[in-house]
Design a protein around this motif. Sequence first.
Motif, mmCIF file in Angstrom:
data_model
loop_
_atom_site.group_PDB
_atom_site.id
_atom_site.type_symbol
_atom_site.label_atom_id
_atom_site.label_comp_id
_atom_site.label_asym_id
_atom_site.label_seq_id
_atom_site.Cartn_x
_atom_site.Cartn_y
_atom_site.Cartn_z
ATOM 1 N N LYS A 73 48.407 19.406 13.103
ATOM 2 C CA LYS A 73 49.795 19.602 13.180
ATOM 3 C C LYS A 73 50.189 20.971 13.877
ATOM 4 C CE LYS A 73 53.627 18.730 10.193
ATOM 5 N NZ LYS A 73 54.423 19.889 10.513
ATOM 6 N N TYR A 74 49.657 22.036 13.256
ATOM 7 C CA TYR A 74 49.712 23.431 13.723
ATOM 8 C C TYR A 74 49.276 23.641 15.262
ATOM 9 C CZ TYR A 74 50.922 24.899 9.108
ATOM 10 O OH TYR A 74 51.445 24.857 7.736
ATOM 11 N N ASP A 77 52.549 21.750 17.055
ATOM 12 C CA ASP A 77 54.039 22.099 16.721
ATOM 13 C C ASP A 77 54.529 23.137 17.740
ATOM 14 O OD1 ASP A 77 55.281 23.245 13.503
ATOM 15 O OD2 ASP A 77 56.376 22.844 15.676
#
Length: 240
Positions: A73-74, A77
């Motif tokens: 996700k990081y 994103d």
Amino acid sequence: VPRHRLSDEIEKIVQEHLKFDLVDDFNSNIWELLAADGEMKVYRRELEENGIVLDPLKAVHSVKGVTGHEVCKYFWDPAVRMEWEGTLDSSRMLEALSDDTLIFNQVHKRVWPAAQRDTCFWSHIRSVSKENKNDLDDWIVVNYSTTHDSAPIKEPMIRAWANVALICSTIILNRDKYADLSSVPRENLVCKITYVAQVNPGGWAPANVLRAVYKREYPKFLKRFTQYVMDKTKKLPILL
Ligand SMILES: CC(C)(C)c1cc(CCc2ccccn2)cc(-c2ccc(S(=O)(=O)CCO)cc2)c1
């Protein structure tokens, strides 16, 4: 899952990564160890096409205290890209094709005496369920070069090309102690990371200079990104 103009290409590239990247082919002598730092091992294969260095890169890492969903996700994103990416002058998200597929245009810092490079790529994130239903899903992010009307190739910038995948598996230690997985303490999590990258720098650059840059930049890049995720998630509830 909503379809869009890149759906077929994305499916093909993602399935290729899922089929080939996790093969443990390190005992064959095709991979040369570039760097080792604790659990992180970075390998390269020497590959040139018309004198241009295309060296595929493959790195494996084992990070305690985070889940594969958090790491992917990081990495995906757009809101935090410049927080962890130290090799960019800018990063622009041009278009959201769906809730899991974005298009980026990024200008890279000059890391060698050649012209500045930029990249334009789609970035797709998805979970991949495991055979054993007791296991947490794997997660994958693929960044694959594409074209976009909002990212015209403009001299003197050279358009580079990249095909990158980040694949994460999550191991829960003492799994049977926890009925509710969201109550697993972070010290019982281990994230197994596989990172593969193939970059065509576009335009000519001296092979020995490129290989020296790759040897220096990839381990630094991976160490910085994984440390960033550990710092960001330390005090947060786990994202399964
Ligand atoms: C030719 C040029 C475009 C400058 C270039 C040269 C090199 C090799 C040297 C290097 C390695 C690591 C970090 C920076 N440079 C790597 C990359 C590169 C690195 C990482 C990714 S990513 O993992 O998809 C994250 C995107 O924000 C994409 C492309 C680009």
